[in-house]
Design a protein around this motif. Structure first.
Motif, PDB file in Angstrom:
ATOM      1  N   GLY A 102     -33.914 -28.639  -1.667  1.00 20.88           N
ATOM      2  CA  GLY A 102     -33.429 -28.004  -2.951  1.00 20.88           C
ATOM      3  C   GLY A 102     -33.080 -29.142  -4.027  1.00 20.88           C
ATOM      4  O   GLY A 102     -32.606 -30.266  -3.479  1.00 20.88           O
ATOM      5  N   THR A 103     -33.587 -29.137  -5.100  1.00 23.41           N
ATOM      6  CA  THR A 103     -33.331 -30.207  -6.132  1.00 23.41           C
ATOM      7  C   THR A 103     -32.932 -29.491  -7.224  1.00 23.41           C
ATOM      8  O   THR A 103     -33.321 -28.395  -8.010  1.00 23.41           O
ATOM      9  CB  THR A 103     -34.885 -30.878  -6.421  1.00 23.41           C
ATOM     10  OG1 THR A 103     -35.562 -30.034  -7.217  1.00 23.41           O
ATOM     11  CG2 THR A 103     -35.300 -31.639  -5.190  1.00 23.41           C
ATOM     12  N   ASN A 104     -31.827 -30.210  -7.952  1.00 27.05           N
ATOM     13  CA  ASN A 104     -31.124 -30.110  -9.185  1.00 27.05           C
ATOM     14  C   ASN A 104     -31.124 -30.905 -10.216  1.00 27.05           C
ATOM     15  O   ASN A 104     -29.894 -31.646  -9.734  1.00 27.05           O
ATOM     16  CB  ASN A 104     -30.007 -28.901  -9.103  1.00 27.05           C
ATOM     17  CG  ASN A 104     -29.377 -28.569 -10.659  1.00 27.05           C
ATOM     18  OD1 ASN A 104     -29.550 -29.005 -11.619  1.00 27.05           O
ATOM     19  ND2 ASN A 104     -28.594 -27.575 -10.557  1.00 27.05           N
ATOM     20  N   PRO A 105     -31.974 -31.650 -10.913  1.00 27.72           N
ATOM     21  CA  PRO A 105     -31.743 -32.990 -11.566  1.00 27.72           C
ATOM     22  C   PRO A 105     -31.000 -32.834 -12.892  1.00 27.72           C
ATOM     23  O   PRO A 105     -30.539 -33.746 -13.442  1.00 27.72           O
ATOM     24  CB  PRO A 105     -33.226 -33.496 -11.828  1.00 27.72           C
ATOM     25  CG  PRO A 105     -34.123 -32.282 -11.924  1.00 27.72           C
ATOM     26  CD  PRO A 105     -33.382 -31.357 -10.856  1.00 27.72           C
ATOM     27  N   GLY A 106     -30.535 -31.557 -13.136  1.00 26.17           N
ATOM     28  CA  GLY A 106     -29.874 -31.309 -14.463  1.00 26.17           C
ATOM     29  C   GLY A 106     -30.844 -30.750 -15.538  1.00 26.17           C
ATOM     30  O   GLY A 106     -30.054 -30.837 -16.721  1.00 26.17           O
ATOM     31  N   ASP A 107     -31.921 -30.580 -15.229  1.00 21.58           N
ATOM     32  CA  ASP A 107     -32.940 -30.111 -16.294  1.00 21.58           C
ATOM     33  C   ASP A 107     -33.149 -28.872 -16.099  1.00 21.58           C
ATOM     34  O   ASP A 107     -33.616 -28.178 -14.779  1.00 21.58           O
ATOM     35  CB  ASP A 107     -34.234 -31.146 -16.429  1.00 21.58           C
ATOM     36  CG  ASP A 107     -35.021 -30.547 -17.283  1.00 21.58           C
ATOM     37  OD1 ASP A 107     -34.811 -29.782 -18.049  1.00 21.58           O
ATOM     38  OD2 ASP A 107     -36.190 -31.082 -17.426  1.00 21.58           O
ATOM     39  N   VAL A 108     -32.694 -27.857 -17.060  1.00 22.80           N
ATOM     40  CA  VAL A 108     -33.029 -26.432 -16.861  1.00 22.80           C
ATOM     41  C   VAL A 108     -34.426 -26.068 -16.509  1.00 22.80           C
ATOM     42  O   VAL A 108     -34.899 -24.935 -16.081  1.00 22.80           O
ATOM     43  CB  VAL A 108     -32.877 -25.770 -17.967  1.00 22.80           C
ATOM     44  CG1 VAL A 108     -31.311 -25.861 -18.205  1.00 22.80           C
ATOM     45  CG2 VAL A 108     -33.417 -26.237 -19.131  1.00 22.80           C
ATOM     46  N   SER A 109     -35.685 -27.027 -16.733  1.00 22.09           N
ATOM     47  CA  SER A 109     -36.847 -26.736 -16.553  1.00 22.09           C
ATOM     48  C   SER A 109     -37.412 -27.029 -15.213  1.00 22.09           C
ATOM     49  O   SER A 109     -38.542 -26.859 -14.773  1.00 22.09           O
ATOM     50  CB  SER A 109     -37.798 -27.156 -17.506  1.00 22.09           C
ATOM     51  OG  SER A 109     -37.872 -28.530 -17.471  1.00 22.09           O
ATOM     52  N   VAL A 110     -36.747 -27.743 -14.444  1.00 18.65           N
ATOM     53  CA  VAL A 110     -37.250 -28.471 -13.151  1.00 18.65           C
ATOM     54  C   VAL A 110     -36.613 -28.025 -12.080  1.00 18.65           C
ATOM     55  O   VAL A 110     -37.128 -28.205 -10.966  1.00 18.65           O
ATOM     56  CB  VAL A 110     -36.987 -29.953 -13.604  1.00 18.65           C
ATOM     57  CG1 VAL A 110     -37.556 -30.979 -12.130  1.00 18.65           C
ATOM     58  CG2 VAL A 110     -37.543 -30.610 -14.608  1.00 18.65           C
TER      59      VAL A 110
END
Length: 300
Positions: A102-110
């Motif tokens: 699970g990854t959420n780098p803070g970019d809504v598109s990624v």
């Protein structure tokens, strides 16, 4: 048929209202319950004014999307792509393949690999305590984030708990080691380029603006991300360029080549194009076991 569909919609809306009133809500996204990072200011925490101001925004997905301190100076803010983010990865070559859980780098598109968020906010909107729970779509892991702040010391503390829910990524060789990450893109003092630098220690990474004004001393500020509780893991810090980090966004807590040497030199490297990462390296986590780490963002 129309009545049945309408009834289902109304039932879902009523359930969300009840959960929200109880301080417990699963956050729907556009098009249904689809996981996606968010840069919206869902919880706004304000304090002070001028030199004492500390204004923090947190999304329902658990991203710090704004950290303003002092007034008029954003240390995490809207001018960057990735802002503050987090990730879970498992594996360790050659025994286990590296797999983003699970990854959420803070970019809504990624964002990739997380299910919808459950927000627990018993005091109502724009209050603490705030807890955000997310499960990986693989069903293997759960991440619980709890937020606290200290306005005197200008800090936001994030307690991150990772729990193994299933053994779906285990093999005949056992269960893979797990990595948990927090990261931020350089945005100190409204994305200031001049004299901005990154540096690291064993368990800290920070960006600061090293500016000296005649007769007035230092005028720049900084943002510090540090480990304060490692949960038995080994913390490691790295700095990467945004372009490298973005191209590996689906592997956001996997270590790869291209690390930027620190401290950086502003005459050579633009710090606003960099991402600071704090990673926790666990061994395999047993089924139904929780590991807890704690990180702090500090404006200095």
């Amino acid at each position: 048929m129309t009545k049945k569909v309408f009834s289902k919609v109304m039932l879902r809306m009523a359930l969300l209202v009840i959960l929200a009133l109880c301080g417990l809500a699963t956050v729907p996204q556009q098009g249904g319950f689809v996981a996606m990072a968010s840069n919206t200011c869902d919880t706004l925490l304000t304090f002070g004014s001028g030199a004492t101001a500390m204004n923090v925004c947190i999304s329902n997905e658990g991203n710090i999307v704004k950290f303003e301190s002092p007034a008029g100076f954003q240390q995490i803010g809207p001018s960057t792509t990735f802002r503050d983010g987090y990730a879970i990865c498992s594996g360790n070559l050659p025994t286990f393949a590296n797999v983003p859980q699970g990854t959420n780098p803070g970019d809504v598109s990624v964002e990739n690999g997380f299910g919808p968020a459950t927000v627990i906010q018993p005091g109502g909107a724009n209050t603490l305590p705030l807890t955000i729970i997310r499960n990986s779509l693989s069903g293997n892991y759960q991440l619980t984030q709890s937020f606290a702040r200290d306005t005197l010391h200008r800090t936001v503390t994030i307690t991150m708990k990772i729990k193994r829910l299933a053994n779906g990524d285990c093999t005949s060789k056992g269960c893979p080691p797990v990595r948990l990450q927090r990261a931020f893109e350089g945005d100190v003092d409204n994305n200031t380029v001049a004299n901005a630098r990154f540096a690291t220690t064993t368990d800290s990474v920070w960006e600061w603006v090293d500016t000296i004004a005649a007769f007035n001393g230092p005028t720049g500020h900084g943002l510090h991300l540090s480990n304060v509780a490692d949960g038995g893991a080994t913390p490691i810090t790295t700095v990467y360029t945004v372009s490298d980090y973005g191209s590996y966004a689906d592997q956001a807590c996997i270590v790869y080549s291209g690390e930027v040497a620190t401290p950086t030199d502003p005459s050579v490297t633009d710090a606003t194009t960099l991402v600071g990462r704090l990673m926790y390296f666990f061994g395999s986590i047993p089924l139904n076991t929780t590991k807890t780490v704690k990180v702090v963002y500090e404006r200095f």
